[in-house]
Design a protein around this motif. Structure first.
Motif, mmCIF file in Angstrom:
data_model
loop_
_atom_site.group_PDB
_atom_site.id
_atom_site.type_symbol
_atom_site.label_atom_id
_atom_site.label_comp_id
_atom_site.label_asym_id
_atom_site.label_seq_id
_atom_site.Cartn_x
_atom_site.Cartn_y
_atom_site.Cartn_z
ATOM 1 N N ASP A 136 0.883 -1.222 -0.007
ATOM 2 C CA ASP A 136 0.026 -0.087 -0.007
ATOM 3 C C ASP A 136 0.826 1.282 -0.035
ATOM 4 O O ASP A 136 0.766 2.121 -0.682
ATOM 5 C CB ASP A 136 -0.821 -0.067 1.113
ATOM 6 N N ASN A 159 2.196 1.797 -3.480
ATOM 7 C CA ASN A 159 1.274 2.348 -4.140
ATOM 8 C C ASN A 159 0.802 3.864 -4.071
ATOM 9 O O ASN A 159 0.595 4.533 -4.895
ATOM 10 C CB ASN A 159 -0.006 1.283 -3.987
ATOM 11 N N VAL A 160 0.905 4.083 -2.873
ATOM 12 C CA VAL A 160 0.644 5.644 -2.281
ATOM 13 C C VAL A 160 1.813 6.408 -3.082
ATOM 14 O O VAL A 160 1.616 7.485 -3.642
ATOM 15 C CB VAL A 160 0.485 5.774 -0.960
ATOM 16 N N VAL A 201 0.106 5.177 5.872
ATOM 17 C CA VAL A 201 -1.081 4.373 5.646
ATOM 18 C C VAL A 201 -1.830 3.972 6.652
ATOM 19 O O VAL A 201 -1.223 3.372 7.675
ATOM 20 C CB VAL A 201 -0.776 3.241 4.674
ATOM 21 N N ALA A 251 -7.460 2.035 4.654
ATOM 22 C CA ALA A 251 -7.795 2.568 3.381
ATOM 23 C C ALA A 251 -7.577 4.195 3.078
ATOM 24 O O ALA A 251 -8.156 4.687 2.157
ATOM 25 C CB ALA A 251 -9.272 2.203 3.035
ATOM 26 N N THR A 252 -6.888 4.603 4.057
ATOM 27 C CA THR A 252 -6.508 6.304 3.897
ATOM 28 C C THR A 252 -5.013 6.210 4.042
ATOM 29 O O THR A 252 -4.431 5.369 4.733
ATOM 30 C CB THR A 252 -7.235 7.034 4.868
ATOM 31 N N ALA A 253 -4.515 7.358 3.287
ATOM 32 C CA ALA A 253 -3.216 7.532 3.374
ATOM 33 C C ALA A 253 -2.597 9.003 3.479
ATOM 34 O O ALA A 253 -3.646 9.941 2.923
ATOM 35 C CB ALA A 253 -2.256 6.832 2.389
ATOM 36 N N PHE A 291 -5.146 10.614 0.714
ATOM 37 C CA PHE A 291 -5.486 9.540 -0.341
ATOM 38 C C PHE A 291 -6.522 8.522 0.206
ATOM 39 O O PHE A 291 -6.435 8.371 1.433
ATOM 40 C CB PHE A 291 -4.324 8.768 -0.980
ATOM 41 N N GLU A 292 -7.263 7.964 -0.669
ATOM 42 C CA GLU A 292 -8.189 7.011 -0.387
ATOM 43 C C GLU A 292 -8.037 5.761 -1.126
ATOM 44 O O GLU A 292 -7.916 6.000 -2.509
ATOM 45 C CB GLU A 292 -9.772 7.396 -0.444
ATOM 46 N N LYS A 293 -8.042 4.583 -0.572
ATOM 47 C CA LYS A 293 -8.036 3.245 -1.505
ATOM 48 C C LYS A 293 -9.184 3.111 -1.878
ATOM 49 O O LYS A 293 -10.439 2.714 -1.312
ATOM 50 C CB LYS A 293 -7.389 2.162 -0.575
ATOM 51 N N ARG A 328 -6.809 0.871 -6.224
ATOM 52 C CA ARG A 328 -5.925 2.271 -6.593
ATOM 53 C C ARG A 328 -6.162 3.007 -5.370
ATOM 54 O O ARG A 328 -7.332 2.869 -4.648
ATOM 55 C CB ARG A 328 -6.749 2.834 -7.714
ATOM 56 N N TRP A 329 -5.113 4.041 -5.351
ATOM 57 C CA TRP A 329 -5.002 5.110 -4.416
ATOM 58 C C TRP A 329 -5.195 6.178 -5.142
ATOM 59 O O TRP A 329 -4.526 6.559 -6.068
ATOM 60 C CB TRP A 329 -3.670 5.090 -3.707
#
Length: 158
Positions: free
Chosen positions: A30, A33-34, A106, A109-111, A139-141, A145-146
């Motif tokens: 994650d 990906n962020v 992270v 589901a948030t970052a 960001f939200e997953k 996808r982020w």
């Protein structure tokens, strides 16, 4: 019996380690990906490409954007997209890139990503502009996808 208990304890420890490793791997994944989403943001910004910028954002009313030249936040995707279009119209050329690795946190589901970025460019009036910005993004997953839901960039004092 004691051998069975020792074996069961060893199996439980091994299973726990494997599960913890899997969770750590998912978190690393994650975070990676962020990081890729942050890189996509800076690539879209430097390309002055509204299509690429649109691809990194959630396109919903929850979005909020504040850029260094803004006097007020843009709330909602329509306002944020208009802000980006105005921003891209201002620049003849632009390069924005992290000066150092982004700090990424992270939580499920948030970052949050915080980045110190170098911004250099030439506006359409021909003036050269250069500054350091502090960029904080949320960001939200969504699925795998982020996507960005908030971005605040401001000039760092010189």
């Amino acid at each position: 019996m004691e051998r069975m208990t020792t074996f069961a304890a060893a199996v439980l420890l091994l299973l726990g380690a494997l599960l913890a490793g899997g969770i750590a791997q998912a978190q690393r994944s994650d975070a990676d990906n962020v990081k890729a989403a942050v890189e996509g943001f800076f690539a879209a910004l430097s390309a002055l490409d509204i299509g690429k910028m649109t691809a990194v954002w959630v396109q919903e009313p929850v979005v909020i954007l504040i850029n260094p030249r803004d006097k007020a936040p843009s709330v909602g995707w329509d306002a944020a997209k208009k802000n980006w279009e105005t921003t891209f119209e201002f620049w003849a050329e632009l390069k924005a890139a992290p000066k150092e690795a982004s700090r990424i946190h992270v939580n499920q589901a948030t970052a949050i990503a915080s980045t110190v970025a170098a911004v250099e460019g030439k506006n359409k009036a021909g003036q050269t502009v250069s500054f350091t910005a502090l960029v904080t993004q949320m960001f939200e997953k969504r699925g795998e996808r982020w996507l960005m839901v908030a971005s605040h960039a401001s000039r760092m004092p010189e």
